[in-house]
Design an enzyme around this catalytic site. Structure first.
Site, mmCIF file in Angstrom:
data_model
loop_
_atom_site.group_PDB
_atom_site.id
_atom_site.type_symbol
_atom_site.label_atom_id
_atom_site.label_comp_id
_atom_site.label_asym_id
_atom_site.label_seq_id
_atom_site.Cartn_x
_atom_site.Cartn_y
_atom_site.Cartn_z
ATOM 1 N N ALA A 62 0.849 -1.185 0.000
ATOM 2 C CA ALA A 62 0.000 0.000 0.000
ATOM 3 C C ALA A 62 0.891 1.243 0.000
ATOM 4 O O ALA A 62 2.068 1.187 0.354
ATOM 5 C CB ALA A 62 -0.911 -0.002 1.221
ATOM 6 N N GLY A 107 0.090 -4.973 0.623
ATOM 7 C CA GLY A 107 -1.159 -4.929 -0.125
ATOM 8 C C GLY A 107 -1.088 -5.685 -1.435
ATOM 9 O O GLY A 107 -2.106 -6.166 -1.932
ATOM 10 N N GLU A 110 -1.781 -9.194 -0.576
ATOM 11 C CA GLU A 110 -3.224 -9.306 -0.329
ATOM 12 C C GLU A 110 -4.008 -9.323 -1.638
ATOM 13 O O GLU A 110 -4.986 -10.074 -1.781
ATOM 14 C CB GLU A 110 -3.673 -8.165 0.568
ATOM 15 C CG GLU A 110 -3.097 -8.281 1.977
ATOM 16 C CD GLU A 110 -3.438 -7.102 2.866
ATOM 17 O OE1 GLU A 110 -4.203 -7.290 3.815
ATOM 18 O OE2 GLU A 110 -2.938 -5.991 2.594
ATOM 19 N N GLU A 130 3.928 -5.587 7.212
ATOM 20 C CA GLU A 130 3.185 -4.558 7.944
ATOM 21 C C GLU A 130 3.690 -4.346 9.372
ATOM 22 O O GLU A 130 3.679 -3.212 9.875
ATOM 23 C CB GLU A 130 1.692 -4.913 7.965
ATOM 24 C CG GLU A 130 0.971 -4.730 6.630
ATOM 25 C CD GLU A 130 1.095 -5.921 5.699
ATOM 26 O OE1 GLU A 130 0.489 -5.892 4.617
ATOM 27 O OE2 GLU A 130 1.808 -6.899 6.057
#
Length: 252
Positions: A62, A107, A110, A130
């Site tokens: 992200a 991300g 994911e 993360e």
């Protein structure tokens, strides 16, 4: 534009195209992806979608520059947007092939986990980093990684943020095949075309049945399978069985 979309017969290719930012996900990218998916679903002529990245990353996570400074409420909204997009991909009746061409971090991991199955370049690298930021995955990674590689493997990589390579991803069953960077997209297209040769209604129905079992449990999934199996007998299954007995290709 942060993404590019091309169509090859019944196969759509969505490419994350922010190479200077290593294709990092921000709100704009996620909303743009939703818009592309709207158009694909409205057209009804795409039967498989390939997701890949431009440059040396699939998606390197992200966008921290956007995330930094968010309030708790804003962070929840960003997480919710990501969950909505990942859920939409996972629950789609259209199979998604992740062609992981490079860094697949945070991300990006994911996003990959929401796909139906994954192919990786031999140079691809994976990480759930993360905790290095004092965070946890925000787009479903804590749940999907467990399902993909097992509880202890997932805990290990989530808690340590250690990076692993394509060979390890293959060993754990995260990806289904590893190819050279040069042949990755050809192999992804080959797989996509193989899927498009199968019964289109059966493929869409299968996606719904698999997702039913994941969401509602084994018994509900088996009940859904029985209903769907019977339903297909009044549809394309008759052509499929006739073609088999007549030793010809089915005309879907």
């Amino acid at each position: 534009m942060n993404l590019t979309y091309t169509k090859h017969d019944a196969v759509g290719i969505i490419t994350f195209s922010r190479p200077k930012a290593l294709n990092a996900l921000n709100s704009e990218v996620l909303k743009e992806l939703n818009t592309i998916l709207d158009k694909i679903e409205a057209s009804e002529d795409i039967r498989v979608i390939i997701l890949t990245g431009e440059g040396k990353a699939f998606i390197a996570g992200a966008d921290i520059a956007e995330m930094q400074g968010k309030s708790e409420q804003e962070a929840k909204a960003f997480s919710s947007l990501g969950h909505d997009v990942m859920n939409r991909i996972e629950q789609s009746p259209i199979p998604f092939i992740g062609a992981l061409n490079g860094f697949t971090f945070g991300g990006g991991l994911e996003m990959a986990l929401s796909c139906s199955f994954l192919l990786a370049a031999e140079t691809a690298k994976f990480s759930a980093p993360e905790v290095n930021l004092g965070l946890i995955p925000g787009f479903g990674g804590s749940q999907r990684l467990v399902r993909a590689i097992g509880l202890n493997n997932a805990r290990y990589y989530l808690y340590t943020a250690n990076m692993f390579d394509a060979t390890e991803a293959l060993r754990m069953g995260l990806v289904q095949a590893v190819y050279s960077n040069e042949e990755l997209m050809d192999k992804a297209m080959e797989l996509a075309k193989l899927i498009t040769s199968k019964g289109p209604l059966a493929t869409r129905t299968l996606a719904a049945v698999v997702n039913c079992g994941l969401e509602k449990g084994f018994v509900a999934g088996c009940n859904a399978e029985q209903e769907a199996f019977a339903y297909l007998f009044n549809n394309e299954a008759q052509e499929g069985m006739s073609a088999f007995l007549e030793k010809r290709k089915p005309q879907w």
